[in-house]
Design a protein around this motif. Structure first.
Motif, PDB file in Angstrom:
ATOM      1  N   LEU A  96       0.851  -1.190   0.000  1.00 27.05           N
ATOM      2  CA  LEU A  96       0.000   0.000   0.000  1.00 27.05           C
ATOM      3  C   LEU A  96       0.885   1.239   0.000  1.00 27.05           C
ATOM      4  N   PRO A  97       0.361   2.359  -0.461  1.00 28.09           N
ATOM      5  CA  PRO A  97       1.160   3.597  -0.444  1.00 28.09           C
ATOM      6  C   PRO A  97       1.467   4.029   0.990  1.00 28.09           C
ATOM      7  N   ILE A  98       2.546   4.768   1.148  1.00 28.15           N
ATOM      8  CA  ILE A  98       2.984   5.225   2.468  1.00 28.15           C
ATOM      9  C   ILE A  98       1.917   6.086   3.146  1.00 28.15           C
ATOM     10  N   LYS A  99       1.067   6.693   2.344  1.00 28.13           N
ATOM     11  CA  LYS A  99      -0.007   7.539   2.864  1.00 28.13           C
ATOM     12  C   LYS A  99      -0.929   6.764   3.810  1.00 28.13           C
ATOM     13  N   VAL A 100      -1.011   5.451   3.641  1.00 25.81           N
ATOM     14  CA  VAL A 100      -1.859   4.624   4.503  1.00 25.81           C
ATOM     15  C   VAL A 100      -1.425   4.747   5.963  1.00 25.81           C
ATOM     16  N   LEU A 101      -0.111   4.714   6.211  1.00 24.88           N
ATOM     17  CA  LEU A 101       0.371   4.857   7.584  1.00 24.88           C
ATOM     18  C   LEU A 101       0.069   6.254   8.136  1.00 24.88           C
ATOM     19  N   ASP A 102       0.161   7.258   7.278  1.00 26.51           N
ATOM     20  CA  ASP A 102      -0.184   8.619   7.706  1.00 26.51           C
ATOM     21  C   ASP A 102      -1.673   8.721   8.033  1.00 26.51           C
TER      22      ASP A 102
END
Length: 174
Positions: A96-102
């Motif tokens: 998944l894109p790093i934005k998911v953790l954000d």
């Protein structure tokens, strides 16, 4: 109490670091655990929760869910894994894109999950996991950990949004 029973009790107490109580409850609340996470950069998340006791009140299919996400070393994305059902459940792994953790870090703040940091509540002898646990690590070294195997201590809205973020709704799970 005869000698064998005394020996067994002493051995059990030593092994389990305290008196063994069937159906007992272990509660701890780390008062030094921060109730606010300053870092916004989530590195790793493991969240498990059950909707078994929320059948009528929840739009998520009844089950035991475990979500994990780990930031990749290159910082370009994260590896995510979802498991529905603790024993032999449906497992979905994807990048998944790093934005998911954000997004998850923002969810943790939005729903006040930080206020649960340091809570531990375990009831022995329960047949299944009916609660929730969260274990999160941040780039700053801060950690967030809470566990309750009896009650879903996280807000249901948080559980639903996490379910959607990890793509369970798109996986044909419903």
């Amino acid at each position: 109490m005869n000698m064998i029973k005394k020996w067994r009790k002493k051995r059990r107490d030593r092994i389990y670091e305290g008196p063994c109580v069937d159906g007992g409850t272990r509660i701890s609340n780390d008062i030094d655990a921060p109730k606010e996470i300053i870092s916004g950069t989530l590195v790793k998340l493991s969240c498990r929760y059950s909707t078994l006791s929320l059948i009528d009140a929840c739009e998520i299919p009844a089950g035991d869910y475990k979500f994990t996400a780990i930031r990749e070393n290159d910082g370009a994305g994260c590896t995510a894994e979802c498991i529905r059902g603790s024993l032999g459940g449906k497992k979905i792994s994807r990048k998944l894109p790093i934005k998911v953790l954000d997004d998850i870090a923002a969810l943790i703040k939005k729903h006040g999950i930080e206020s649960l940091n340091g809570r531990y509540y375990k009831v022995s002898g329960l047949p299944d996991f009916y609660g929730a646990s969260i274990d999160a690590e941040y780039e700053s070294g801060e950690t967030l950990y809470c566990y309750n195997n009896q009650d879903p201590i996280i807000p249901i809205e948080f559980a639903i949004e996490l379910y959607r973020i990890f793509g369970m709704a798109d996986s044909g799970d419903e």
